[in-house]
Design an enzyme around this catalytic site. Structure first.
Site, PDB file in Angstrom:
ATOM      1  CG  HIS A  55      -1.387  32.145  75.265  1.00  0.00           C
ATOM      2  ND1 HIS A  55      -0.649  31.616  76.111  1.00  0.00           N
ATOM      3  CD2 HIS A  55      -0.689  33.354  75.006  1.00  0.00           C
ATOM      4  CE1 HIS A  55       0.361  32.192  76.622  1.00  0.00           C
ATOM      5  NE2 HIS A  55       0.169  33.427  75.826  1.00  0.00           N
ATOM      6  CD  GLU A  56      -1.662  35.811  72.372  1.00  0.00           C
ATOM      7  OE1 GLU A  56      -1.590  36.854  73.131  1.00  0.00           O
ATOM      8  OE2 GLU A  56      -0.617  35.308  72.146  1.00  0.00           O
ATOM      9  CG  HIS A  59      -1.927  37.738  77.179  1.00  0.00           C
ATOM     10  ND1 HIS A  59      -1.089  37.994  78.651  1.00  0.00           N
ATOM     11  CD2 HIS A  59      -1.288  37.059  76.285  1.00  0.00           C
ATOM     12  CE1 HIS A  59      -0.036  37.240  78.176  1.00  0.00           C
ATOM     13  NE2 HIS A  59       0.001  36.690  76.998  1.00  0.00           N
ATOM     14  CD  GLU A 112       2.766  34.111  78.897  1.00  0.00           C
ATOM     15  OE1 GLU A 112       2.453  35.188  78.246  1.00  0.00           O
ATOM     16  OE2 GLU A 112       2.702  33.063  78.454  1.00  0.00           O
TER      17      GLU A 112
END
Lengths: 512, 512
Positions: free
Chosen positions: A273-274, A277, A303
């Site tokens: 997830h990160e 980003h 996001e």
């Protein structure tokens, strides 16, 4: 045309570029100080760090709101015909940032930064100790500063107070964008969730790999997946913090995770997830790195990049084929987990399991929007004065019961679970679910345009996907609004039907 | 009387306190960013970090040199009668800091910060690759910026250029202070060193504990010694960097070391050294923490605090009695080292071994001053134009041969060994040997006044020593000049005879 090679720049616009380069240096300093606070700083430094952060925020504010800036902005508008499209977009972003900042007096900025830093630290103890009452005075202070900011900004920008919060996180985003799509989701999800839960109850239950999973191997697996996805470790790091985040500075993009020896999935999916980003940050247009137009678009688009990686790409059957081998290599020797647990099919059933739960960050893709809709309703009610902060725990419990059918046994797993409100990020939560919808829409467009994206994921090769994202999203910076970016990349405005179709395909048809 | 409870402050002085509180926030930010650069930052972030640091330095400079500051300083002088002694000393330090900063134009400050950051990073590669020629252009740039700064400051402050460098690091220190004591040392040391080496050749050679010494145990031993010495881990950290240092921020004092599995002594003595610096920082007057008068005195006094711990206290027979048990507990199980190697007597012979060598940071207490005298001569020659930077390696070799009788085989172990010059710290080296002399003088006075200091060290109890230092040095901040501090604490001005007497007692009489 870059920020550097345009020679000579029109004078007012040139002065603004120089100003924003200075502000960028402050932003980079603030980014590293925030990272340090979450990962490294000793406890006794809390007050001093709060002072340093507040001091820098106030300096930033003073620089941006210096009377000369407004003069330069007005003069630069008159120079617009001589500017390139990127410069024009840069000027537009400068106007926006200045308008947001100039609306708020410096002392309020300093009070906000200080209160947020202190309250974030207090929140950590309050969450640990299930002590909402202990946090209440500080949380109230942070909220009231945010509410005052919303009113002041709203008046200056001609926005409703809540929309002033939203506009801070995603330029141009308004509750008028959110209400119809959240309404559509709220109508769709309850029945859909029931149908999925029922269907999954009839499936072979997935096997859960059993640990312990040594932390050094979890870290190595995370780093391997980050590298496969294209994360550049010469310009970034992976570290540990209580609340995972992506932060840092230009050319120094730092993501964090937290490890649990009993369960490697939470850290791994958090890292992916990160990493989404981080790829956005590492892929921003380098020639504009110090300028507003070179920044990432707002947090809804941000996001979408984390979720396109974590949810769209990395829970796909294709990626799990690749991940299956990596996981087995990482952990098979250290655990008693049977071979059957590591098959792509088992992993897919495991990582697409749906069950309403208490914790937002642990929620599955299907029930996650309900957590967001709850927070959206609560913060709107708080801001409208329809809910008192002291009544938040009760309202939380009521909302959880209504939206998800579960009730938290304490505030630690209830309204104290998230760092956002103590940290001052009011109006932020909706960007998560908007991001999920944008991610679905971008991934559908990308896989339609680039047939090698899915086969690439099966080989652990993210290049086809990331190249598409670099062209369509990362490299665009703030050249376009979030709406135009989405239309340009996918051919249409935000359409919740795409997200719902994705959920149907994955969770009922089981073909993604 | 504290910075806070004086109500109301005279207006000009009050405005200055507010300004310096803001500057302190910037200094704290800079401290953490520097620490991060040395310990954590990924390589690719070098340019961006250089930009951030330079941006903050320029902002700091602009704030300090704002025309209003000079007006406030002049007006505050007229308020002096209404100020407490601490406030008066604070005002004096404000004048000094302003005079130093106002002498130098902002663009030179920015160029210096940027060049230093970039050159420090290049130095790391050049030292690794023995590539003086590769570093030469950047080193020359850093030097020329420093030389220009020295000339400009010297003119403004009425100081010779080299004294302008010295004054930056220790207020009021001049080459007129240094020349007589360095001359006395240069006359004393050669014969003395020969006598010590001859005497030690006749001693039983010390046994050297043999590793490997696991790094986690080395770290734990270092932390145990730091705790014994009074380091407060709730307001500080121990980490790893190539070049050990003490940095960080208020209430966040961070020291670093580097570990070698084959030799734990270098890390341990380095930790004790930096702990001496850290105790000074953690012991500064809390009521004045954000103000100039609450800062530590200059770098000569600072070095005296590291050396009073590392050299005076921790190589004493008393401390080595305590350390003997700690070391045995830490390492005995992990190594084949015989019990005889861990006796206090053996450790004392080992840690007071004298041998002329190439590397300053590895030098013993007796030969260390020669390394400093070399650097003092070289940087004076460079600044006077009597030595060209390109000729530095040759001049270094000549000086080492003359002063220490050894010749480096390469620049890595020669003029590339230290970070100071690449990092812009010209005129800094003399403070090391001044610090050694001040440490000897303070320790002699402390042990004469407090008979429990030496027995305390034998128990691992630093309280009697640290309490004396808190009262006489740490808690004094910048209330006194370095000269007056020393006279107040020891009854007399700097006297190299005390240092020489200490060397004679320890190395020839063997009774310390």
């Amino acid at each position: 045309m870059t920020a550097q090679d345009a020679a000579p720049l029109p004078p007012a616009y040139g002065a603004l570029e120089a100003l924003f380069t200075r502000l960028n240096a402050l932003d980079n300093a603030l980014g590293i100080l925030h990272w340090d606070q979450e990962t490294t700083m000793p406890e006794g430094a809390t007050d001093g760090r709060a002072g340093a952060l507040a001091g820098l925020e106030v300096l930033r504010h003073e620089l941006l709101c210096d009377p000369a800036t407004a003069d330069h902005l007005a003069a630069a508008d008159a120079e617009a015909a001589a500017l390139t499209p990127w410069q024009q977009a840069n000027l537009k972003e400068m106007h926006r940032l200045h308008a947001h900042a100039a609306a708020v007096p410096a002392d309020l900025v300093g009070r906000a930064a200080h209160a947020q830093t202190v309250t974030e630290v207090a929140w950590r103890a309050a969450r640990r100790d299930n002590d909402f009452a202990g946090l209440l005075p500080r949380l109230t202070e942070v909220f009231e500063i945010a509410a005052e900011t919303a009113r002041i900004k709203g008046e200056a920008l001609g926005l409703a107070p809540y929309d002033a919060w939203l506009d801070t996180f995603e330029a141009g985003l308004a509750s008028a964008d959110i209400d119809p799509v959240f309404d559509a989701l709220a109508a769709f999800l309850p029945d859909f969730t029931q149908a999925v839960v029922a269907a999954q109850a009839a499936e072979t239950p997935p096997l859960r790999p059993e640990g312990p999973f040594p932390i050094d191997r979890q870290r190595a697996l995370g780093q391997a997946c980050m590298t496969a996805a294209g994360f550049d470790f010469t310009r970034g790091r992976l570290d540990v913090s209580t609340h995972p985040f992506c932060g840092g500075a230009d050319d120094d993009v730092r993501i964090t995770t937290r490890y649990d020896e009993a369960d490697f999935t939470s850290a791994l999916m958090g890292v992916l997830h990160e990493t989404g980003h981080a790829l956005y940050e590492q892929g921003r247009p380098r020639d504009w790195q110090t300028q507003p137009v070179g920044a990432s678009r707002g947090m809804a688009v941000h996001e979408s990049q984390s979720l396109i990686l974590e949810m769209q790409a990395c829970r796909s059957p294709e990626f799990l084929t690749f991940a299956s081998g990596e996981m087995r290599r990482s952990f098979a020797a250290a655990t008693d987990t049977t071979t059957a647990a590591w098959t792509p099919d088992n992993l897919h059933r495991l990582y697409t399991r749906v069950a309403p739960g208490l914790i937002r960050v642990d929620a599955d893709e299907v029930t996650y929007p309900a957590h967001i809709i709850l927070r959206y309703r609560l913060e709107r009610a708080l801001l409208a004065g329809d809910l008192k902060m002291a009544d938040l725990p009760g309202a939380w419990t009521d909302g959880m019961r209504e939206l998800l059918g579960v009730v938290p046994p304490d505030d630690t797993t209830g309204c104290l679970q998230d760092i956002h409100w103590p940290g001052g990020a009011w109006g932020y939560f909706p960007t998560y679910t908007l991001g999920a919808m944008i991610a679905a829409q971008l991934f559908a467009a990308a896989t339609a345009a680039e047939p090698d994206i899915r086969p690439g994921l099966a080989r652990g090769d993210f290049t086809p996907l990331v190249d598409w994202l670099r062209r369509r999203v990362h490299g665009r910076g703030c050249l376009l609004s979030w709406r135009d970016l989405l239309v340009e990349a996918t051919g249409r405005p935000l359409d919740p039907a795409v997200f719902m179709a994705h959920l149907r395909t994955r969770y009922l048809e089981r073909s993604d």
